[in-house]
Write an enzyme that holds these catalytic residues in place. Structure first.
Site, PDB file in Angstrom:
ATOM      1  N   CYS A  28       0.832  -1.201   0.000  1.00 23.40           N
ATOM      2  CA  CYS A  28       0.000   0.000   0.000  1.00 23.40           C
ATOM      3  C   CYS A  28       0.871   1.257   0.000  1.00 23.40           C
ATOM      4  O   CYS A  28       1.724   1.418   0.883  1.00 23.40           O
ATOM      5  CB  CYS A  28      -0.914   0.001   1.228  1.00 23.40           C
ATOM      6  SG  CYS A  28      -1.863   1.536   1.409  1.00 23.40           S
ATOM      7  N   HIS A  59      -8.668   6.965   3.237  1.00 22.95           N
ATOM      8  CA  HIS A  59      -8.174   8.239   2.711  1.00 22.95           C
ATOM      9  C   HIS A  59      -9.271   8.967   1.966  1.00 22.95           C
ATOM     10  O   HIS A  59     -10.289   8.382   1.586  1.00 22.95           O
ATOM     11  CB  HIS A  59      -6.988   8.012   1.771  1.00 22.95           C
ATOM     12  CG  HIS A  59      -7.372   7.435   0.435  1.00 22.95           C
ATOM     13  ND1 HIS A  59      -7.757   6.112   0.262  1.00 22.95           N
ATOM     14  CD2 HIS A  59      -7.455   8.007  -0.807  1.00 22.95           C
ATOM     15  CE1 HIS A  59      -8.042   5.898  -1.014  1.00 22.95           C
ATOM     16  NE2 HIS A  59      -7.874   7.018  -1.681  1.00 22.95           N
TER      17      HIS A  59
END
Length: 358
Positions: A70, A186
């Site tokens: 990630c 996010h």
């Protein structure tokens, strides 16, 4: 809140927003990166009076990587990411694959006499809410929500000062059903060099209402009417009300609005910012509780333009999902996609009842 700016290896900006004054953010970005791509190309559609961005470099953006790859997790000795620090609270950085940026290139004046062309000048940023890859916004404590809100206020104010920016749009996409390409919690921020179609429509309606009523704010009047009716109100506190719009387009759609008309996030008081977190977290947990599974959603802040018609705006958060039942999604088919006419499968009053009970 402590604010620290650094520069990534390719020249992009990253800003840490820390809840501890003793946080040290001096870790350098040790990656070798190519230069960021140039700005997209904007093409004007004369048939709809709208701008379309062509950002062909986004075809190569990261798509659903495994957790151990990630790019939004903190960097480690074994793997370098977009965040050089080994841990963080909230981090904001310029998107590596932006739809809009300040790296403009010379463009032709037009494609045809009816289709002007201009550079996609603006800015796209990524907002990381937590360094915990396996968390979600609903898991954050109210104190972290306050930090996120302060970061969005900071970025709204800064981006609104950029040359040519007309509106700052903060949002979160959650769930592969929405089109999320990174699972890490996010959001994003777009600084548009034009007013988007939705904003233009909202402003036109607000302007007509102000002219008819001697200057009254349309959204404030609609909010007051919904609070008085009560039937579609999901939850509320001293400063905010969450309600399902009477003409909701999506199966489950809620507006979360401050009682005091303000144009944007920076205009919120400390008390309003503190009151937002508990109510929003309650709302997200109600969404997840509807069908006993994580709800895909889009959470979109509607802020006033930065240069014109600010008195017509009323800050509000639009939260909605494409899920209409435990095993069914709402697709934008012919009527919605081709004609812009939404057909909702769930009555707003029913949606409000289900959310209150969730």
């Amino acid at each position: 809140m402590k604010r620290t700016e650094i520069t990534l290896a390719d020249g992009r900006e990253l800003i840490y927003f820390d809840e501890r004054d003793d946080a040290v953010r001096d870790q350098p970005d040790r990656r070798e990166l190519p230069p960021p791509p140039p700005a997209s190309q904007l093409r004007y559609d004369p048939l709809t009076d709208e701008w379309v961005a062509l950002a062909v470099h986004r075809q190569t953006r990261t798509f659903l990587p495994p957790a151990d790859q990630c790019p939004l997790c903190p960097s480690t000795a074994q793997r370098l990411s977009e965040i050089p620090a080994p841990e963080y609270a909230v981090a904001v950085f310029e998107n590596r694959f932006p739809a809009l940026s300040g790296r403009v290139v010379e463009e032709p004046a037009e494609i045809t006499p009816f289709t002007p062309v201009r550079p996609g000048r603006g800015r796209c940023e990524v907002v990381c809410f937590t360094d915990d890859h396996h968390s979600c916004f609903a898991d954050l404590p109210p104190s972290r929500v306050r930090t996120v809100l302060d970061a969005l206020a900071d970025r709204t104010a800064v981006l609104g000062e950029l040359d040519g920016v007309e509106q700052v749009f903060c949002f979160e996409n959650r769930g592969v059903e929405i089109g999320v390409t990174l699972h890490h919690p996010h959001g994003q921020i777009y600084a548009y060099p034009f007013l988007p179609p939705r904003t233009r429509s909202l402003l036109a309606a607000a302007r007509r209402h102000a002219e008819r009523t001697g200057g009254r704010n349309l959204y404030a009047d609609v909010l007051a009417a919904e609070r008085e009716a009560g039937e579609r109100v999901v939850a509320a506190n001293e400063h905010w009300t969450a309600y399902v719009p009477a003409a909701a387009r999506w199966p489950f759609e809620v507006h979360l609005a401050p009682h005091r008309p303000v144009p944007d996030i920076p205009a919120l008081t400390d008390a309003e910012r503190d009151a937002f977190g508990p109510l929003y977290l309650d709302l997200l947990r109600r969404f997840d509780g509807l069908f006993g599974t994580p709800m895909p959603y889009i959470s979109a802040w509607h802020q006033a333009p930065v240069r014109v018609d600010r008195e017509l705006g009323h800050l509000h958060l639009q939260l909605f999902s494409v899920r209409r039942a435990a095993d069914k999604l709402k697709y934008l088919a012919g009527s919605e996609s081709a004609m812009g006419v939404f057909i909702n499968d769930v009555a707003p009053e029913r949606a409000a009842t289900l959310l209150r009970a969730a």
